[in-house]
Motif scaffolding. Structure first.
Motif, PDB file in Angstrom:
ATOM      1  N   GLU A   1       0.142   6.833   5.990  1.00 31.30           N
ATOM      2  CA  GLU A   1      -0.975   6.293   5.431  1.00 31.30           C
ATOM      3  C   GLU A   1      -1.322   4.915   5.473  1.00 31.30           C
ATOM      4  O   GLU A   1      -2.165   4.709   6.249  1.00 31.30           O
ATOM      5  N   ALA A   2      -0.263   4.353   4.803  1.00 28.46           N
ATOM      6  CA  ALA A   2      -0.809   2.669   5.998  1.00 28.46           C
ATOM      7  C   ALA A   2      -0.437   2.498   6.563  1.00 28.46           C
ATOM      8  O   ALA A   2      -1.317   1.109   6.712  1.00 28.46           O
TER       9      ALA A   2
ATOM     10  N   PRO B   1       1.074  -1.149   0.113  1.00 30.56           N
ATOM     11  CA  PRO B   1       0.113  -0.084   0.099  1.00 30.56           C
ATOM     12  C   PRO B   1       0.618   1.091  -0.335  1.00 30.56           C
ATOM     13  O   PRO B   1       0.444   2.720  -0.446  1.00 30.56           O
TER      14      PRO B   1
ATOM     15  N   THR C   1       0.191   4.036  -2.668  1.00 33.59           N
ATOM     16  CA  THR C   1      -0.020   5.598  -2.502  1.00 33.59           C
ATOM     17  C   THR C   1       1.386   6.143  -2.801  1.00 33.59           C
ATOM     18  O   THR C   1       1.562   7.286  -3.253  1.00 33.59           O
TER      19      THR C   1
ATOM     20  N   VAL D   1      -1.263   3.746   9.466  1.00 36.33           N
ATOM     21  CA  VAL D   1      -2.824   4.453   9.736  1.00 36.33           C
ATOM     22  C   VAL D   1      -3.841   3.440   9.246  1.00 36.33           C
ATOM     23  O   VAL D   1      -4.541   3.365  10.076  1.00 36.33           O
ATOM     24  N   THR D   2      -4.254   3.706   8.441  1.00 36.27           N
ATOM     25  CA  THR D   2      -4.636   2.695   7.837  1.00 36.27           C
ATOM     26  C   THR D   2      -5.527   1.297   8.153  1.00 36.27           C
ATOM     27  O   THR D   2      -5.751   1.329   8.470  1.00 36.27           O
ATOM     28  N   HIS D   3      -3.685   0.419   8.649  1.00 36.06           N
ATOM     29  CA  HIS D   3      -3.704  -0.720   8.898  1.00 36.06           C
ATOM     30  C   HIS D   3      -3.609  -1.178  10.201  1.00 36.06           C
ATOM     31  O   HIS D   3      -3.276  -1.894  10.636  1.00 36.06           O
ATOM     32  N   SER D   4      -3.015   0.537  11.328  1.00 37.97           N
ATOM     33  CA  SER D   4      -3.367  -0.123  12.654  1.00 37.97           C
ATOM     34  C   SER D   4      -3.586  -0.978  13.371  1.00 37.97           C
ATOM     35  O   SER D   4      -3.237  -1.443  13.572  1.00 37.97           O
TER      36      SER D   4
ATOM     37  N   THR E   1       4.171   5.971  14.526  1.00 39.57           N
ATOM     38  CA  THR E   1       3.881   5.422  13.632  1.00 39.57           C
ATOM     39  C   THR E   1       5.480   4.806  14.029  1.00 39.57           C
ATOM     40  O   THR E   1       4.943   3.096  13.151  1.00 39.57           O
TER      41      THR E   1
END
Length: 205
Positions: free
Chosen positions: A71-72, A30, A34, A74-77, A113
């Motif tokens: 972004e990757a 991902p 992005t 946060v999206t899949h945390s 992160t």
């Protein structure tokens, strides 16, 4: 033939590879997608203007990679945290031991992160231990009792933590997060191979 292939597999090495592969699938791919999208928006090294719903931002060209990785993550945390739960048991003592943990992660990322990014690496010993237990169940390797004890303690610890979490749900204002239950359930199931090896060994004696 299939059973023979299964018996010949070295799960103590295979499962850590699976753990890293999941990390690549959830984060690396991902992030690359992005990054390529940002490069397409900001052609020829220019900044990229991004609009998602009410969110509007201009991302500098030199921040394309950090933004893509963040972004990757946060999206899949939730998925990352659930899959790498045992990694927290390794990470916490290291974090406490470090005098200034902020020096150990890139400036372009925050500590949360970076923690999620490296958690799968801390989880590799857990994958190896579960794989060793699977090898023991299949009779490919004799698992020593200290490792059986460690795996059994890990299984009991996660089972206790899940029960405690579910009991906390009964308190007013508390809600159960599905991903937390899924994470505990996953590792309870995986770690169960080690007490299972111990029980089977006791029956054979």
């Amino acid at each position: 033939m299939r059973w023979e292939r299964l018996r010949s597999a070295r799960f103590r090495w295979l499962l850590p590879v699976v753990g890293v592969s999941v990390w690549v699938w959830v984060i690396a791919l991902p992030a690359v997608q992005t990054y390529r999208a940002l490069r397409a928006i900001g052609a020829q090294g220019k900044n990229a203007a991004v609009s998602v719903g009410t969110f509007h931002a201009t991302i500098l060209a030199e921040n394309f990679w950090p933004f893509a990785v963040n972004e990757a993550v946060v999206t899949h945390s939730h998925a990352l945290t659930a899959i790498a739960m045992p990694g927290a048991l390794v990470e916490m003592p290291l974090t406490i031991a470090l005098t200034n943990p902020s020096l150990w992660y890139p400036k372009q990322m925050d500590e949360w992160t970076w923690s999620l990014l490296e958690a799968p690496l801390y989880c590799l010993p857990a994958w190896w231990l579960v794989g060793l237990g699977m090898d023991g169940l299949l009779g490919r390797r004799r698992v020593r009792w200290p490792l059986l004890l460690l795996g059994s303690v890990a299984w009991a610890t996660f089972a206790f933590m899940l029960c405690e979490y579910l009991l906390g749900w009964l308190l007013p204002g508390r809600a159960v997060e599905g991903w937390v239950v899924a994470g505990f359930g996953l590792w309870i199931a995986l770690f169960s191979v080690l007490p299972a090896v111990w029980i089977l060994r006791g029956r054979r004696v």
